[in-house]
Design a protein around this motif. Structure first.
Motif, PDB file in Angstrom:
ATOM      1  N   THR A 113       0.921  -1.233  -0.218  1.00 62.33           N
ATOM      2  CA  THR A 113      -0.076   0.122  -0.131  1.00 62.33           C
ATOM      3  C   THR A 113       0.644   1.030   0.129  1.00 62.33           C
ATOM      4  OG1 THR A 113      -0.152   0.592   2.423  1.00 62.33           O
ATOM      5  CG2 THR A 113      -1.580  -1.163   1.400  1.00 62.33           C
ATOM      6  N   PRO A 114       0.353   2.339  -0.266  1.00 62.64           N
ATOM      7  CA  PRO A 114       1.192   3.521  -0.172  1.00 62.64           C
ATOM      8  C   PRO A 114       1.594   3.826   1.231  1.00 62.64           C
ATOM      9  CG  PRO A 114      -1.066   3.984  -1.524  1.00 62.64           C
ATOM     10  CD  PRO A 114      -1.043   2.704  -0.864  1.00 62.64           C
ATOM     11  N   GLY A 115       1.042   3.342   2.236  1.00 58.73           N
ATOM     12  CA  GLY A 115       1.409   3.578   3.442  1.00 58.73           C
ATOM     13  C   GLY A 115       2.391   2.613   4.012  1.00 58.73           C
ATOM     14  N   GLY A 116       2.670   1.653   3.299  1.00 58.96           N
ATOM     15  CA  GLY A 116       3.592   0.630   3.681  1.00 58.96           C
ATOM     16  C   GLY A 116       3.229  -0.734   3.611  1.00 58.96           C
ATOM     17  N   LYS A 117       3.763  -1.896   3.811  1.00 61.03           N
ATOM     18  CA  LYS A 117       3.491  -3.333   3.379  1.00 61.03           C
ATOM     19  C   LYS A 117       2.997  -4.170   4.636  1.00 61.03           C
ATOM     20  CE  LYS A 117       7.078  -3.404  -0.119  1.00 61.03           C
ATOM     21  NZ  LYS A 117       8.162  -3.620  -0.472  1.00 61.03           N
ATOM     22  N   ILE A 118       1.806  -4.755   4.548  1.00 62.37           N
ATOM     23  CA  ILE A 118       1.143  -5.423   5.599  1.00 62.37           C
ATOM     24  C   ILE A 118       1.337  -6.967   5.328  1.00 62.37           C
ATOM     25  CG2 ILE A 118      -1.111  -5.726   6.788  1.00 62.37           C
ATOM     26  CD1 ILE A 118      -1.693  -2.932   5.354  1.00 62.37           C
ATOM     27  N   TYR A 119       1.873  -7.693   6.071  1.00 60.99           N
ATOM     28  CA  TYR A 119       2.083  -9.005   6.068  1.00 60.99           C
ATOM     29  C   TYR A 119       1.076  -9.820   6.911  1.00 60.99           C
ATOM     30  CZ  TYR A 119       5.056 -13.401   6.184  1.00 60.99           C
ATOM     31  OH  TYR A 119       5.617 -14.382   5.759  1.00 60.99           O
ATOM     32  N   GLY A 148      11.388  -6.313   1.422  1.00 56.50           N
ATOM     33  CA  GLY A 148      11.621  -5.449   2.361  1.00 56.50           C
ATOM     34  C   GLY A 148      11.078  -4.948   3.356  1.00 56.50           C
ATOM     35  N   GLN A 149      10.863  -3.803   3.575  1.00 59.69           N
ATOM     36  CA  GLN A 149      10.403  -3.314   5.083  1.00 59.69           C
ATOM     37  C   GLN A 149       9.035  -3.478   5.014  1.00 59.69           C
ATOM     38  OE1 GLN A 149      11.099   0.746   5.847  1.00 59.69           O
ATOM     39  NE2 GLN A 149      10.464   0.860   7.866  1.00 59.69           N
ATOM     40  N   ILE A 150       8.532  -4.046   6.090  1.00 62.26           N
ATOM     41  CA  ILE A 150       6.935  -4.550   6.666  1.00 62.26           C
ATOM     42  C   ILE A 150       6.646  -3.492   7.767  1.00 62.26           C
ATOM     43  CG2 ILE A 150       5.504  -5.989   7.434  1.00 62.26           C
ATOM     44  CD1 ILE A 150       7.476  -8.142   6.062  1.00 62.26           C
ATOM     45  N   ARG A 151       5.499  -2.782   7.389  1.00 61.66           N
ATOM     46  CA  ARG A 151       5.067  -1.728   8.471  1.00 61.66           C
ATOM     47  C   ARG A 151       4.210  -2.640   9.467  1.00 61.66           C
ATOM     48  NH1 ARG A 151       0.843   3.378   7.260  1.00 61.66           N
ATOM     49  NH2 ARG A 151       0.546   3.917   9.468  1.00 61.66           N
ATOM     50  N   LEU A 152       3.449  -3.403   9.168  1.00 62.54           N
ATOM     51  CA  LEU A 152       2.619  -4.362  10.131  1.00 62.54           C
ATOM     52  C   LEU A 152       2.828  -5.748   9.630  1.00 62.54           C
ATOM     53  CD1 LEU A 152       0.569  -4.573  12.301  1.00 62.54           C
ATOM     54  CD2 LEU A 152      -1.066  -4.244  10.600  1.00 62.54           C
ATOM     55  N   ALA A 153       3.056  -6.514  10.488  1.00 55.09           N
ATOM     56  CA  ALA A 153       2.826  -8.130  10.411  1.00 55.09           C
ATOM     57  C   ALA A 153       1.702  -8.653  11.303  1.00 55.09           C
ATOM     58  CB  ALA A 153       4.008  -8.942  10.597  1.00 55.09           C
ATOM     59  N   ASN A 154       0.498  -9.366  10.716  1.00 51.43           N
ATOM     60  CA  ASN A 154      -0.288  -9.946  11.631  1.00 51.43           C
ATOM     61  C   ASN A 154       0.144 -11.462  11.708  1.00 51.43           C
ATOM     62  OD1 ASN A 154      -1.864  -7.444  11.300  1.00 51.43           O
ATOM     63  ND2 ASN A 154      -3.013  -8.349   9.487  1.00 51.43           N
ATOM     64  N   LEU A 155       0.378 -11.615  12.988  1.00 49.23           N
ATOM     65  CA  LEU A 155       0.984 -13.077  13.239  1.00 49.23           C
ATOM     66  C   LEU A 155       0.070 -13.798  14.410  1.00 49.23           C
ATOM     67  CD1 LEU A 155       4.905 -12.032  13.357  1.00 49.23           C
ATOM     68  CD2 LEU A 155       3.678 -12.705  11.515  1.00 49.23           C
ATOM     69  N   SER A 194      11.388 -11.026   9.813  1.00 49.47           N
ATOM     70  CA  SER A 194      10.663 -10.382   8.730  1.00 49.47           C
ATOM     71  C   SER A 194      10.856  -8.770   8.812  1.00 49.47           C
ATOM     72  CB  SER A 194       9.322 -10.688   8.919  1.00 49.47           C
ATOM     73  OG  SER A 194       8.581  -9.972   9.979  1.00 49.47           O
ATOM     74  N   GLY A 195      11.414  -8.541   9.685  1.00 52.63           N
ATOM     75  CA  GLY A 195      11.762  -7.092   9.940  1.00 52.63           C
ATOM     76  C   GLY A 195      10.484  -6.234   9.955  1.00 52.63           C
ATOM     77  N   ALA A 196       9.465  -6.671  10.553  1.00 53.89           N
ATOM     78  CA  ALA A 196       8.223  -6.041  10.855  1.00 53.89           C
ATOM     79  C   ALA A 196       8.350  -4.917  11.928  1.00 53.89           C
ATOM     80  CB  ALA A 196       6.971  -6.808  11.314  1.00 53.89           C
ATOM     81  N   ALA A 197       7.971  -3.859  11.621  1.00 57.57           N
ATOM     82  CA  ALA A 197       7.988  -2.699  12.515  1.00 57.57           C
ATOM     83  C   ALA A 197       7.001  -2.880  13.731  1.00 57.57           C
ATOM     84  CB  ALA A 197       7.876  -1.361  11.863  1.00 57.57           C
ATOM     85  N   TYR A 198       5.757  -3.693  13.394  1.00 60.50           N
ATOM     86  CA  TYR A 198       4.914  -3.757  14.454  1.00 60.50           C
ATOM     87  C   TYR A 198       3.939  -4.976  14.038  1.00 60.50           C
ATOM     88  CZ  TYR A 198       5.633   1.253  15.776  1.00 60.50           C
ATOM     89  OH  TYR A 198       5.973   2.310  15.999  1.00 60.50           O
ATOM     90  N   VAL A 199       3.532  -5.488  15.114  1.00 61.77           N
ATOM     91  CA  VAL A 199       2.716  -6.780  14.840  1.00 61.77           C
ATOM     92  C   VAL A 199       1.263  -6.731  15.777  1.00 61.77           C
ATOM     93  CG1 VAL A 199       2.733  -9.237  15.472  1.00 61.77           C
ATOM     94  CG2 VAL A 199       4.695  -8.113  14.631  1.00 61.77           C
TER      95      VAL A 199
END
Length: 360
Positions: A241-247, A268-275, A303-308
Motif C-alpha cells: 500500500t502507499p502507507g507501507g506493506k502489511i503481512y 523489504g520493510q514491513i510496516r505491520l505483520a499480523n502474526l 521479517s523486519g516488521a516494525a509492528y505486529v
C-alpha cells in the motif's frame, strides 16, 4: 466412542484438527479441488511444504487427545474492549486494524476495507452442535462492519474459512474474495465463483491502482474433512500500500524462519505483520502447523516488521494451553528479545490498533 465422549473430544478442538487432516486419507485419489501443473509445492495431487514437516497422523492425534495436560478454559472470557464500530473508510497512509476475533481482522488503509479470515459463527466446526465454541462474541457486530471491499481467506480450516460468514458478506457487500488455489471449489457454490480469485505462491494481483496483493508461502496444510488432506493450498498474503506493506499470516509453523526471511528479502520493510501466536501446545504435535509466542517474536524479527498485530488466541479453544497463557509467554519472549511490548500488540476482540508509521 459414545456421544458424551465425542462431544468432549470435539469440543477441545479435535474437529478443527480433523479439518487439518489427521483423519484424512493419504490415498492417491484424484484431487477434488484443483487440477494444475506440478510445481515445487504441488505433486500433481497434493500440495506440500518444500523441505517441510508432514502433518501428524491419526495415531498421533489420538495420543494427543487422550494424553491429558489440557488447561481448563472458561465458558466465557469477555474482552475488556466494547464492540467496535469502525470508521466507514480510512484514507491515505493511515493504517487502522480492528480485531473481530481469532484471525478475523479488519484492515483499513488507502480507502480500502480488507477483512482477513472472517468467522462470525459460534463454532469453528462443520457442526452446529459440537466443535470449538467461542468464549467471546465477535469484536465487531456483523451489522457494524463497514462495506467490505476485499476478503482474504488464507486456508480452508474451519476457524479460517466460515461459509456462513462469507455468504453473508458476499450478499451484503458483493466483496471480492482472494484465496489460495483450490479453495474456490469450496466457497464457489455458496458465494458465487465470480467473486473469487485464486492465487498461487509468488503470485500478485492489483486491488487498486496503488495497492497490490501478493500471495506468499507459509508452513501449514489444509482439509475440510475426510479424504481431502492437502488438496487445497494454504498461504500468507502481503498487501503493498502507499502507507507501507502489511503481512498477514493466518496459521503457520515457524519452519526455522525460512518464510520470514524470504518475505523480508523479497519485499523489504514491513510496516505491520499480523502474526498468529496461540494454539501451540503440545509442541510435539503442534510445532509443524502453529508457532508459539517465542517463535512469533522470532518471526517478527526475521521479517523486519516494525509492528505486529497478534492474533489466533483467546477465542476458540483448539489446543492444550490455557486461555491467557499465550499472552504471558509472549510478554516473556518480547522482554527476552529486547522488543518493546507495544510493538507486538496481542489484540482482543473490539480492540482498535492505529498503526504508527514505520521508520527505517
Amino acid at each position: 466412542m459414545n456421544r458424551r465422549k465425542f462431544l468432549k473430544w470435539s469440543g477441545i478442538g479435535a474437529l478443527t484438527m480433523l479439518a487439518g487432516g489427521a483423519f484424512a486419507s493419504r490415498s492417491l485419489a484424484a484431487n477434488r479441488y484443483y487440477d494444475g501443473p506440478v510445481s515445487d509445492h504441488f505433486n500433481g495431487t497434493h500440495f506440500f511444504n518444500p523441505n517441510g514437516e508432514e502433518p501428524n497422523n491419526f495415531f498421533e492425534l489420538m495420543r494427543w487427545q487422550f494424553g491429558g495436560g489440557r488447561a481448563a478454559w472458561p465458558a466465557d472470557w469477555p474482552s475488556p474492549f466494547p464492540p467496535a464500530v469502525p470508521e466507514a473508510r480510512v484514507e491515505g497512509e493511515r493504517l487502522v486494524v480492528t480485531m473481530a476475533g481469532h484471525a478475523a481482522l479488519l484492515i483499513q488503509t488507502a480507502g480500502l476495507n480488507i477483512l482477513t479470515d472472517p468467522v462470525w459463527s459460534d463454532r469453528a466446526s462443520p457442526f452446529s452442535f459440537a466443535g470449538p465454541k467461542r468464549v467471546n462474541p465477535p469484536g465487531i457486530k456483523l451489522a457494524d462492519l463497514p462495506k467490505i471491499d476485499v476478503v482474504l481467506v488464507t486456508h480452508n480450516h474451519y476457524d479460517h474459512l466460515d461459509l456462513a460468514t462469507l455468504k453473508a458478506l458476499a450478499e451484503r457487500d458483493n466483496c471480492l474474495i482472494f484465496t489460495p488455489l483450490g479453495n474456490d471449489r469450496i466457497m464457489g457454490p455458496v458465494v458465487g465463483e465470480g467473486r473469487i480469485t485464486t492465487m498461487d505462491w509468488g503470485g500478485s494481483t492489483p486491488l487498486t491502482t496503488d495497492v497490490t496483493l501478493h500471495c506468499e508461502p507459509c508452513h501449514h496444510w489444509s482439509a475440510r474433512g475426510l479424504g481431502d488432506r492437502r488438496m487445497a493450498l494454504w498461504s500468507a498474503f502481503l498487501i503493498e500500500t502507499p502507507g507501507g506493506k502489511i503481512y498477514h499470516i493466518g496459521d503457520t509453523g515457524f519452519h526455522q524462519g525460512i518464510n520470514y526471511r524470504a518475505v523480508r528479502e523479497k519485499h523489504g520493510q514491513i510496516r505491520l505483520a499480523n502474526l498468529p501466536f496461540g494454539a501451540y501446545e503440545p509442541r510435539w504435535f503442534m510445532r509443524p502447523q502453529h508457532q508459539n509466542p517465542d517463535e512469533a517474536v522470532q518471526g517478527m524479527a526475521a521479517s523486519g516488521a516494525a509492528y505486529v498485530a497478534g492474533h489466533h488466541w483467546g477465542t476458540f479453544r483448539l489446543t492444550n494451553e490455557g486461555v491467557d497463557e499465550p499472552l504471558a509467554a509472549l510478554e516473556t519472549a518480547l522482554d527476552a528479545a529486547g522488543i518493546a511490548r507495544e510493538r507486538f500488540r496481542a489484540l482482543r476482540p473490539g480492540e482498535v490498533f492505529e498503526v504508527p508509521a514505520a521508520t527505517a
